[in-house]
Design a protein around this motif. Sequence first.
Motif, PDB file in Angstrom:
ATOM      1  N   ILE A 158      16.091 -92.246  24.491  1.00 50.37           N
ATOM      2  CA  ILE A 158      16.536 -93.219  25.503  1.00 50.37           C
ATOM      3  C   ILE A 158      17.981 -93.631  25.263  1.00 50.37           C
ATOM      4  O   ILE A 158      18.785 -93.733  26.202  1.00 50.37           O
ATOM      5  CB  ILE A 158      15.599 -94.445  25.484  1.00 50.37           C
ATOM      6  N   LYS A 159      18.315 -93.852  23.997  1.00 49.42           N
ATOM      7  CA  LYS A 159      19.692 -94.256  23.679  1.00 49.42           C
ATOM      8  C   LYS A 159      20.679 -93.123  23.950  1.00 49.42           C
ATOM      9  O   LYS A 159      21.812 -93.345  24.396  1.00 49.42           O
ATOM     10  CB  LYS A 159      19.765 -94.691  22.218  1.00 49.42           C
ATOM     11  N   SER A 160      20.259 -91.882  23.682  1.00 47.76           N
ATOM     12  CA  SER A 160      21.156 -90.735  23.867  1.00 47.76           C
ATOM     13  C   SER A 160      21.382 -90.404  25.340  1.00 47.76           C
ATOM     14  O   SER A 160      22.371 -89.753  25.679  1.00 47.76           O
ATOM     15  CB  SER A 160      20.588 -89.498  23.152  1.00 47.76           C
ATOM     16  N   THR A 161      20.460 -90.829  26.197  1.00 49.21           N
ATOM     17  CA  THR A 161      20.576 -90.490  27.622  1.00 49.21           C
ATOM     18  C   THR A 161      20.995 -91.699  28.469  1.00 49.21           C
ATOM     19  O   THR A 161      20.719 -91.733  29.673  1.00 49.21           O
ATOM     20  CB  THR A 161      19.240 -89.935  28.144  1.00 49.21           C
ATOM     21  N   GLU A 162      21.612 -92.684  27.844  1.00 47.36           N
ATOM     22  CA  GLU A 162      22.051 -93.867  28.593  1.00 47.36           C
ATOM     23  C   GLU A 162      23.077 -93.511  29.676  1.00 47.36           C
ATOM     24  O   GLU A 162      23.137 -94.139  30.730  1.00 47.36           O
ATOM     25  CB  GLU A 162      22.644 -94.908  27.641  1.00 47.36           C
ATOM     26  N   MET A 166      22.323 -85.854  27.979  1.00 50.40           N
ATOM     27  CA  MET A 166      22.581 -85.738  26.554  1.00 50.40           C
ATOM     28  C   MET A 166      22.930 -84.289  26.224  1.00 50.40           C
ATOM     29  O   MET A 166      22.594 -83.368  26.981  1.00 50.40           O
ATOM     30  CB  MET A 166      21.353 -86.194  25.744  1.00 50.40           C
ATOM     31  N   LYS A 167      23.596 -84.106  25.104  1.00 51.44           N
ATOM     32  CA  LYS A 167      24.009 -82.767  24.674  1.00 51.44           C
ATOM     33  C   LYS A 167      23.175 -82.327  23.479  1.00 51.44           C
ATOM     34  O   LYS A 167      23.028 -83.049  22.505  1.00 51.44           O
ATOM     35  CB  LYS A 167      25.481 -82.772  24.279  1.00 51.44           C
ATOM     36  N   ILE A 168      22.592 -81.129  23.588  1.00 56.24           N
ATOM     37  CA  ILE A 168      21.836 -80.529  22.496  1.00 56.24           C
ATOM     38  C   ILE A 168      22.433 -79.157  22.213  1.00 56.24           C
ATOM     39  O   ILE A 168      22.233 -78.210  22.985  1.00 56.24           O
ATOM     40  CB  ILE A 168      20.329 -80.414  22.834  1.00 56.24           C
ATOM     41  N   LEU A 171      24.290 -77.730  25.004  1.00 51.83           N
ATOM     42  CA  LEU A 171      23.529 -77.609  26.245  1.00 51.83           C
ATOM     43  C   LEU A 171      23.326 -79.002  26.843  1.00 51.83           C
ATOM     44  O   LEU A 171      22.870 -79.924  26.160  1.00 51.83           O
ATOM     45  CB  LEU A 171      22.172 -76.947  25.996  1.00 51.83           C
ATOM     46  N   SER A 172      23.676 -79.151  28.116  1.00 51.85           N
ATOM     47  CA  SER A 172      23.538 -80.433  28.794  1.00 51.85           C
ATOM     48  C   SER A 172      22.112 -80.607  29.318  1.00 51.85           C
ATOM     49  O   SER A 172      21.587 -79.746  30.036  1.00 51.85           O
ATOM     50  CB  SER A 172      24.538 -80.521  29.957  1.00 51.85           C
ATOM     51  N   VAL A 173      21.488 -81.713  28.929  1.00 51.52           N
ATOM     52  CA  VAL A 173      20.113 -82.028  29.343  1.00 51.52           C
ATOM     53  C   VAL A 173      20.137 -83.358  30.081  1.00 51.52           C
ATOM     54  O   VAL A 173      20.617 -84.364  29.552  1.00 51.52           O
ATOM     55  CB  VAL A 173      19.165 -82.111  28.132  1.00 51.52           C
ATOM     56  N   SER A 174      19.628 -83.367  31.314  1.00 52.82           N
ATOM     57  CA  SER A 174      19.616 -84.602  32.095  1.00 52.82           C
ATOM     58  C   SER A 174      18.575 -85.575  31.540  1.00 52.82           C
ATOM     59  O   SER A 174      17.695 -85.200  30.764  1.00 52.82           O
ATOM     60  CB  SER A 174      19.316 -84.302  33.566  1.00 52.82           C
ATOM     61  N   ALA A 178      14.968 -84.758  29.757  1.00 52.13           N
ATOM     62  CA  ALA A 178      14.672 -85.259  28.410  1.00 52.13           C
ATOM     63  C   ALA A 178      13.374 -86.048  28.397  1.00 52.13           C
ATOM     64  O   ALA A 178      12.546 -85.909  27.484  1.00 52.13           O
ATOM     65  CB  ALA A 178      15.827 -86.127  27.916  1.00 52.13           C
ATOM     66  N   TYR A 179      13.158 -86.859  29.436  1.00 50.98           N
ATOM     67  CA  TYR A 179      11.930 -87.651  29.502  1.00 50.98           C
ATOM     68  C   TYR A 179      10.704 -86.762  29.693  1.00 50.98           C
ATOM     69  O   TYR A 179       9.643 -87.002  29.109  1.00 50.98           O
ATOM     70  CB  TYR A 179      12.027 -88.659  30.644  1.00 50.98           C
TER      71      TYR A 179
END
Length: 248
Positions: A158-162, A166-168, A171-174, A178-179
């Motif tokens: 949750i904090k990473s996708t504020e 987020m980047k892994i 790779l960009s993950v919406s 992520a949820y």
Amino acid sequence: ATRHNNIERGKQQYTPTMAESDDKSASISASAASAALGGLMGSVSEKWNASGASDAVSKINANLPQGTKDMLSSASSKIQFKREHLRSPTVFFGIGEEKPFYLERNPALLMPRLKHNVSFFYLNYAIMTCILFMLTVLVSPSALIGMALLAFAWMSVIKSTESGEMKIKGLSVSQKQAYVGMSGISVIVLFYLLSHIFWWTMFTSGFLVGSHAALRDASMHKDEEDKVAMSGDLSLEEEQSAFLGDEV
């Protein structure tokens, strides 16, 4: 003469009737049942707070994005908790009734009883199942540790996708992806951690619910939801006078 009068007064002393004694016993039993239920809920609350789960839930709720909060609020508003469908311990256990529990041997009468009790006490059955599940989880250290780690993982996601993604490893993950991924992982982890607890709770609660539904005679409460609240003044004297006036 004075002595004779005193003897007569002694004979006329008030003696409680059988009905009053039964009402008193029912009142004491109802108070004891309510106190026991309150003590159980207090014990569950203390163990929940002592485990730190309450703080973890508060932190997760504080870090939730506003969009997620709005979605959860919309979903919770659709779930209506009707307080009047929660039966009191007195009604649930039939305290004060002449014969609240007995085995009905006639299948033609047993099936309507089961159907009525399940629909009438469904909220009590659901709460009893939840209490059994929580108590079982609280006495299982491995389940508590696993759930705490899972909550920490959710907080990190949750904090990473504020910002919405987020980047892994480049790779960009919406946030939605992520949820969805965390939801799938959570299902697998919880199934591994809570499978034995779940089945034990379902078996125990199923046995208790089935026994109560089969033995509890709540036929006197069948028409409770059909009561109609009447309002307004009813003057019998005026109607009687008008009726007699018409006859004259």
